[in-house]
Design an enzyme around this catalytic site. Structure first.
Site, PDB file in Angstrom:
ATOM      1  N   ASN A 169     -11.148  -5.866 -14.573  1.00 48.33           N
ATOM      2  CA  ASN A 169     -10.315  -7.006 -13.727  1.00 48.33           C
ATOM      3  C   ASN A 169     -11.242  -7.263 -12.432  1.00 48.33           C
ATOM      4  OD1 ASN A 169      -8.593  -8.250 -11.922  1.00 48.33           O
ATOM      5  ND2 ASN A 169      -7.114  -6.524 -11.687  1.00 48.33           N
ATOM      6  N   TRP A 170     -11.828  -8.344 -12.663  1.00 46.27           N
ATOM      7  CA  TRP A 170     -12.862  -8.641 -11.606  1.00 46.27           C
ATOM      8  C   TRP A 170     -12.255  -9.116 -10.289  1.00 46.27           C
ATOM      9  CZ3 TRP A 170     -17.463 -11.897 -14.241  1.00 46.27           C
ATOM     10  CH2 TRP A 170     -18.117 -10.938 -15.149  1.00 46.27           C
ATOM     11  N   LYS A 171     -11.042  -9.444 -10.233  1.00 47.08           N
ATOM     12  CA  LYS A 171     -10.214  -9.806  -8.973  1.00 47.08           C
ATOM     13  C   LYS A 171     -11.016 -11.172  -8.524  1.00 47.08           C
ATOM     14  CE  LYS A 171      -8.550  -5.128  -8.461  1.00 47.08           C
ATOM     15  NZ  LYS A 171      -7.901  -4.414  -7.844  1.00 47.08           N
ATOM     16  N   GLY A 181     -10.902  -2.129 -12.001  1.00 47.40           N
ATOM     17  CA  GLY A 181     -11.278  -3.065 -10.665  1.00 47.40           C
ATOM     18  C   GLY A 181     -12.841  -2.856 -10.481  1.00 47.40           C
ATOM     19  N   GLY A 182     -13.037  -2.112  -9.255  1.00 45.89           N
ATOM     20  CA  GLY A 182     -14.215  -1.963  -8.707  1.00 45.89           C
ATOM     21  C   GLY A 182     -15.198  -1.581  -9.668  1.00 45.89           C
ATOM     22  N   HIS A 201       0.038  -8.070 -12.028  1.00 47.56           N
ATOM     23  CA  HIS A 201      -0.648  -7.130 -11.513  1.00 47.56           C
ATOM     24  C   HIS A 201      -0.189  -6.998  -9.850  1.00 47.56           C
ATOM     25  CE1 HIS A 201      -3.938  -5.375  -9.046  1.00 47.56           C
ATOM     26  NE2 HIS A 201      -4.410  -5.055 -10.186  1.00 47.56           N
ATOM     27  N   GLU A 226      -1.231  -6.691  -7.117  1.00 51.19           N
ATOM     28  CA  GLU A 226      -1.759  -7.448  -6.055  1.00 51.19           C
ATOM     29  C   GLU A 226      -0.980  -8.911  -6.160  1.00 51.19           C
ATOM     30  OE1 GLU A 226      -5.936  -7.205  -6.768  1.00 51.19           O
ATOM     31  OE2 GLU A 226      -5.801  -5.230  -6.168  1.00 51.19           O
ATOM     32  N   GLY A 272      -7.999   0.917  -6.103  1.00 50.34           N
ATOM     33  CA  GLY A 272      -9.239   0.610  -4.956  1.00 50.34           C
ATOM     34  C   GLY A 272      -9.257   1.756  -3.872  1.00 50.34           C
ATOM     35  N   SER A 321      -8.859   3.246  -9.656  1.00 51.97           N
ATOM     36  CA  SER A 321      -9.680   3.951  -9.469  1.00 51.97           C
ATOM     37  C   SER A 321     -10.692   4.828 -10.775  1.00 51.97           C
ATOM     38  CB  SER A 321      -9.604   4.981  -8.391  1.00 51.97           C
ATOM     39  OG  SER A 321      -9.409   4.441  -6.972  1.00 51.97           O
ATOM     40  N   GLU A 337      -0.523   1.305 -13.574  1.00 51.68           N
ATOM     41  CA  GLU A 337      -1.465   1.393 -12.340  1.00 51.68           C
ATOM     42  C   GLU A 337      -0.663   1.787 -11.151  1.00 51.68           C
ATOM     43  OE1 GLU A 337      -5.118  -1.444 -12.982  1.00 51.68           O
ATOM     44  OE2 GLU A 337      -3.644  -2.369 -11.869  1.00 51.68           O
TER      45      GLU A 337
HETATM   46  P1  PGA Z   1      -9.612  -0.032  -9.121  1.00 47.20           P
HETATM   47  O1  PGA Z   1      -8.545  -1.442  -9.382  1.00 47.20           O
HETATM   48  O2  PGA Z   1     -10.247   0.396 -10.562  1.00 47.20           O
HETATM   49  O3  PGA Z   1     -10.663  -0.874  -8.210  1.00 47.20           O
HETATM   50  O4  PGA Z   1      -8.526   0.746  -8.667  1.00 47.20           O
HETATM   51  C1  PGA Z   1      -7.929  -1.468 -10.664  1.00 47.20           C
HETATM   52  C2  PGA Z   1      -6.941  -2.647 -10.705  1.00 47.20           C
HETATM   53  O5  PGA Z   1      -6.367  -3.232  -9.638  1.00 47.20           O
HETATM   54  O6  PGA Z   1      -6.587  -3.188 -11.809  1.00 47.20           O
END
Ligand code: PGA
Length: 250
Positions: free
Chosen positions: A9-11, A230-231, A91, A93, A169, A209, A163
């Protein structure tokens, strides 16, 4: 056996040039289908670069209407036309910053299936809910509302991402045992909504994470069938390390 699907998930990250370079590096090295979910402007160039490979492409959100006066939004047809075949829905966010609700997630899930997009439905509790001990109830409610009106065949094509918000994050990963406990609970909820066969077929990911150092332990759990990352999905080497570790579990 269910697959182990790593979904990046590149956001709001990457340019067209850096995204295409990522695909050219990653796609030839994969041995199983894996996925990256990219910003809307990258859907077409990334899909073109990944065409015919094991790297699949998804969006991070879509609207539930086909077209119309929804400034800033993208429809299922637009995602498909760009060449992408997956979409993250709900998601945390999106829920926190953009007013996404269980009801809109449900409408989007119905639309994704009507259009043939593979959806990844996100759920998960925040730190307060975990501390109050209401995680299981909270997640059950999110799943029941998301899947309302979705039939068993559609359910089987739906990916669920658990999640915990406090782990996104933050560098704090849920322990493999804690993640497994909630993922097993999600499968039990799905079994109560459908039947054992359907629940067994559904891919349930963990996200929050996830990195090369902890993915193998998570993937070894019976009810964790992949990761939403994500990251650690932004750099090609990191993403490939995750895919390799997940594929080692086949
Ligand atoms: P993260 O993000 O791996 O940076 O914790 C996961 C996500 O939001 O899908």
């Amino acid at each position: 056996m269910r697959r182990k699907l790593v979904a990046g998930n590149w956001k709001m990250n990457h340019s067209i040039a850096s995204a295409v370079a990522f695909v050219e590096k990653v796609a030839p090295s994969l041995t199983h289908e894996q996925l990256i979910c990219v910003p809307s402007t990258l859907l077409a160039p990334v899909s073109a670069a990944a065409k015919g490979t094991l790297l699949k492409v998804g969006a991070q959100n879509m609207h539930f209407e086909d077209s119309g006066a929804f400034t800033g939004e993208v429809s299922a047809d637009m995602i498909l036309e760009a060449g992408a075949t997956y979409c993250i829905l709900g998601h945390s966010e999106r829920r926190q910053y953009f007013g996404e609700t269980d009801e809109t997630v449900n409408l989007k899930l119905k639309k994704a299936h009507a259009k043939g997009i593979f959806p990844i439905v996100c759920c998960g509790e925040d730190l307060k809910q975990r501390e109050l001990g209401i995680t299981m109830e909270w997640v059950k409610n999110q799943i029941e509302k998301a899947f309302a009106g979705i039939d068993a065949e559609e359910a089987k094509k739906t990916i669920v991402a658990y999640e915990p918000i406090w782990a996104i994050g933050t560098g704090k990963t849920a322990s493999a045992a804690d993640a497994e406990e909630v993922c097993a609970h999600i499968r039990a909820v799905l079994k109560s909504l459908y039947d054992a066969e359907t629940a067994e077929a559904i891919c349930i990911q963990y996200g929050g994470s996830v990195k090369a150092g902890n993915i193998a332990e998570l993937m070894a759990m019976e009810n964790i069938d992949g990761a939403l990352v994500g990251g650690a999905s932004l750099k090609s080497d990191d993403f490939l390390a995750l895919c390799k570790a997940a594929e080692g579990g086949f």
